[in-house]
Design an enzyme around this catalytic site. Structure first.
Site, PDB file in Angstrom:
ATOM      1  N   GLU A   3      -2.572   3.028  -7.962  1.00  0.00           N
ATOM      2  CA  GLU A   3      -3.842   2.262  -8.752  1.00  0.00           C
ATOM      3  C   GLU A   3      -5.095   3.064  -8.749  1.00  0.00           C
ATOM      4  O   GLU A   3      -5.655   3.261  -9.622  1.00  0.00           O
ATOM      5  CB  GLU A   3      -4.098   1.185  -7.957  1.00  0.00           C
ATOM      6  N   TYR A  47       2.478  -0.588   0.419  1.00  0.00           N
ATOM      7  CA  TYR A  47       1.051  -0.734   0.033  1.00  0.00           C
ATOM      8  C   TYR A  47      -0.005   0.255  -0.175  1.00  0.00           C
ATOM      9  O   TYR A  47      -0.682   0.368  -1.124  1.00  0.00           O
ATOM     10  CB  TYR A  47       0.365  -2.033   1.063  1.00  0.00           C
TER      11      TYR A  47
END
Length: 240
Positions: A170, A163
């Site tokens: 991102e 994550y």
């Protein structure tokens, strides 16, 4: 019949999905496993199996574009599944998880040339592909009630590293894209116009980036809560 007996609550069995719903959910998750496995293969092939000359002829985005667009955007179906109660996922949490990645693909990489060459793209694709192979595989196996323990462990453990890695990728994509959006009017609306309104895509990208600060920790801790519930539940019950 006594009043005590009459007041006793009646236990009802939890509603099981219909056979048709199970077939649909299994097919959707199995297809996603196949799609993300293919994306992972493309990533490995691009950086490991092919030579340097191949990377000078085609960019990573051009090589993976079609598969990423199809299988990442297909995740929108998960929001509908949660909203209509086909799965037990929280619709709000699901929306945030899906939106962030769709925003990277559609609103960053597809919208700007700088997003396509961001160093965050391979990082994000690596984290996404492994995460999704495990997650969708877990869901598919859970539907047919055959989930090996190691799959459960992977589902509620690998996120600890993947994550943060994915979010880093991102945000790097967002960072590369905002530089282009600042100097160009991509997806922006300036006055005067018929709508009598203005919209800055550059500002919007920054709003989304800053939104990671309050939202990501909550989603991350939510996964730790699930991990303790699934993997640590037995030990807690024994301790009590």
């Amino acid at each position: 019949m006594s009043a005590k007996t009459a007041a006793k609550p009646i236990k009802t069995a939890s509603k099981e999905p219909s056979p048709l719903t199970k077939i649909y959910l299994f097919a959707y998750n199995a297809i996603q496993v196949g799609g993300w496995s293919y994306i992972l293969y493309q990533l490995i092939n691009y950086y490991v199996l092919e030579g340097p000359q191949f990377r000078t002829q085609v960019t990573l985005w051009d090589y993976t574009r079609l598969a990423v667009i199809i299988f990442q955007n297909a995740a929108f179906v998960e929001i509908l599944n949660a909203v209509f109660g086909l799965v037990k996922s929280n619709p709000v949490v699901t929306t945030f998880q899906v939106f962030s990645r769709m925003m990277v693909v559609v609103g960053v990489v597809m919208a700007t040339p700088t997003g396509k060459v961001s160093p965050g793209l391979p990082i994000a694709l690596f984290a996404w592909s492994i995460t999704e192979i495990i997650r969708y595989g877990f869901y598919a196996l859970n539907i047919i009630k055959v989930v090996p323990k190691f799959v459960v462990f992977l589902r509620y453990t690998t996120f600890i590293a993947l994550y943060p890695i994915g979010v880093t990728g991102e945000l790097l994509c967002f960072w590369w894209a905002q530089r282009y959006a600042r100097e160009n009017s991509v997806w922006s609306l300036e006055m005067p116009n018929k709508l009598n309104a203005t919209f800055s895509y550059y500002a919007f990208l920054w709003i989304v980036m800053l939104g990671y600060i309050p939202i990501f920790p909550q989603l991350y801790m939510h996964m730790f809560t699930l991990r303790r519930k699934i993997l640590g539940g037995d030990s807690k019950k024994k301790a009590n």
